[in-house]
Design an enzyme around this catalytic site. Structure first.
Site, PDB file in Angstrom:
ATOM      1  N   HIS A 194     -12.030  -1.894   0.751  1.00 37.57           N
ATOM      2  CA  HIS A 194     -11.534  -1.421   1.699  1.00 37.57           C
ATOM      3  C   HIS A 194     -12.971  -1.878   3.391  1.00 37.57           C
ATOM      4  O   HIS A 194     -13.333  -1.164   3.082  1.00 37.57           O
ATOM      5  CB  HIS A 194     -11.555   0.416   1.544  1.00 37.57           C
ATOM      6  N   GLU A 232     -10.425   3.338  -2.181  1.00 40.04           N
ATOM      7  CA  GLU A 232     -11.085   3.726  -0.839  1.00 40.04           C
ATOM      8  C   GLU A 232     -11.383   4.786  -0.550  1.00 40.04           C
ATOM      9  O   GLU A 232     -12.374   5.508   0.073  1.00 40.04           O
ATOM     10  CB  GLU A 232      -9.767   3.546   0.329  1.00 40.04           C
ATOM     11  N   ASP A 258       1.109  -1.545   0.209  1.00 36.32           N
ATOM     12  CA  ASP A 258       0.028  -0.150  -0.071  1.00 36.32           C
ATOM     13  C   ASP A 258       1.109   1.084  -0.083  1.00 36.32           C
ATOM     14  O   ASP A 258       1.509   1.176   0.981  1.00 36.32           O
ATOM     15  CB  ASP A 258      -0.828  -0.044   0.584  1.00 36.32           C
ATOM     16  N   ASP A 285     -15.113   1.308  -0.490  1.00 37.77           N
ATOM     17  CA  ASP A 285     -15.184   0.918   1.415  1.00 37.77           C
ATOM     18  C   ASP A 285     -16.849   1.015   1.160  1.00 37.77           C
ATOM     19  O   ASP A 285     -17.537   2.151   1.089  1.00 37.77           O
ATOM     20  CB  ASP A 285     -14.753   1.998   2.118  1.00 37.77           C
ATOM     21  N   GLU A 345      -1.022  -0.263  -4.329  1.00 40.74           N
ATOM     22  CA  GLU A 345      -3.060   0.084  -3.500  1.00 40.74           C
ATOM     23  C   GLU A 345      -1.700   1.509  -3.189  1.00 40.74           C
ATOM     24  O   GLU A 345      -1.006   1.957  -3.510  1.00 40.74           O
ATOM     25  CB  GLU A 345      -2.927  -0.658  -2.949  1.00 40.74           C
ATOM     26  N   HIS A 360      -0.362   4.316  -0.216  1.00 47.44           N
ATOM     27  CA  HIS A 360      -1.505   5.354   0.742  1.00 47.44           C
ATOM     28  C   HIS A 360      -1.462   5.847   0.070  1.00 47.44           C
ATOM     29  O   HIS A 360      -1.423   7.621   0.619  1.00 47.44           O
ATOM     30  CB  HIS A 360      -0.927   5.517   1.643  1.00 47.44           C
TER      31      HIS A 360
END
Length: 391
Positions: free
Chosen positions: A298, A248, A196, A271, A222, A198
């Site tokens: 997510h 997400e 990830d 999500d 990710e 992020h």
């Protein structure tokens, strides 16, 4: 039958549970993702959004008309979408599906077309390398990953991008390579290792890191960049064979459409408690399937959100794997009376078999803890020169 009342509970650590009640005495639960948007010191901004939607569109209505109510909550707002609006819709939508499943005596996924699988795979987070109090983050990450595998997980995820500059020195890439390599060595080739980024990397560093870490054969990379720069995903995807995952911070099927049309993403990650609930997330999964993309919802929040995610996973043939943070966490599970619903076996969760979302909420515990311990540090991240970077 109609919706007669609702209660919204802000519970530790920073979760928001919604309770709906109907004229025949049934109760449905959903979870709103606050997205860390707070009005003042502690009250989530989503509280006002839920209040408005409930009073204008849901109270007094037939809870079985889920699609109608979803459209009313979404389309009646001239300025619509985004984290607060879609999270508020999501919590209400989940509670409506919980009510509908209980009325039918079926798990929600049965109402979505039935189960496409018997169980859903989970991954566990490796967090040690991102903590300031860990003296040797590489060793700690490897040991933590090994422990997760020994407990039955077949996939782990870590964030190897802390502290990166916009264009960083080779040593920064080497640090990421060292940590990911240590984790790969610790778990072996039979275990998936997801990475990830992020959204902490610029597109330049995302390309460089993807190339450097490809040797470890990650399950996916990710959020290599923030959603504002999703136009750059095709170029990043072209430079690596590693699957690209993101989503997400996207809140509807319309926001996923451009990256799917550009063939820039292999795994979408809406999500359920943020992207309009079960109703919208299932539609996102269906759209993704037409582009041969998987879905990996997510879910870094509570048990109701995880339960809602599992029902989408159950009904979506392209579900890949499920994120979670509550399995094995006693503090997280204190709100759940039937804890067995979240007992993994060999890195999988069996599908919930009780009506509705399949979670029995400890209402006394929810009321006892409501309104306490909701603080969360959202101070900005900084680069070495003092400028603001991604957290």
């Amino acid at each position: 039958m109609h919706v007669t009342d609702y209660e919204l509970y802000d519970v530790p650590p920073r979760w928001q549970f919604l309770r709906l009640e109907t004229s025949d005495g049934r109760v449905g639960w959903g979870e709103v993702y606050t997205k860390w948007h707070f009005a003042g010191d502690s009250e989530p901004a989503t509280r006002s959004a839920v209040d408005q939607l409930m009073h204008q569109y849901v109270l007094g209505e037939d809870p079985n008309r889920i699609e109608y109510l979803w459209q009313a909550m979404y389309r009646s707002s001239f300025y619509r979408g985004g984290p607060v609006h879609m999270s508020a819709i999501a919590g209400i939508d989940e509670a409506l599906w919980d009510l509908k499943g209980k009325a039918a005596g079926m798990p929600v996924y049965e109402l979505l077309g039935g189960a496409a699988r018997d169980r859903i795979r989970l991954y566990q987070h490796v967090r040690a390398h991102g903590r300031d109090d860990v003296p040797n983050p590489t060793t700690a990450a490897a040991e933590e990953a090994r422990e997760h595998v020994e407990s039955g997980y077949t996939a782990v995820k870590l964030v190897p991008t802390a502290g990166l500059e916009l264009v960083d020195a080779p040593a920064a890439v080497e640090r990421a390579r060292e940590i990911v390599g240590a984790v790969r060595d610790a778990v072996g080739p039979e275990v998936d290792v997801a990475l990830d980024f992020h959204g902490r990397t610029s597109k330049a560093m995302a390309r460089r890191l993807a190339s450097a870490l490809e040797q470890f054969e990650p399950m996916f990379i990710e959020e290599p960049i923030t959603p504002e720069h999703d136009h750059a995903l095709p170029r990043i995807a072209e430079g690596t064979t590693v699957p690209i995952a993101t989503g997400e911070r996207l809140y509807s099927r319309w926001e996923f459409r451009p990256i799917l049309e550009a063939d820039a993403v292999d795994v979408v990650q809406p999500d359920v408690s943020s992207a309009g609930g079960i109703t919208e997330t299932k539609k996102i999964a269906d759209v993704a399937e037409t582009y041969d993309a998987s879905i990996a919802p997510h879910c870094p929040i509570g048990p109701l959100a995880l339960a809602a995610s599992l029902h989408v996973d159950a009904a979506a043939p392209n579900a890949l794997i499920q994120e979670q943070v509550v399995v094995g966490d006693d503090e997280a599970m204190r709100y759940v009376e039937n804890e067995g619903v979240f007992e993994p076996k060999d890195g999988y969760l069996e599908l919930p078999d009780e009506p509705g979302l399949g979670v029995s909420v400890d209402e006394d515990r929810v009321r006892e803890l409501a309104g306490t311990n909701l603080g969360f540090d959202r101070s900005p991240g900084h680069r070495a020169d003092g400028s603001v970077g991604e957290r």
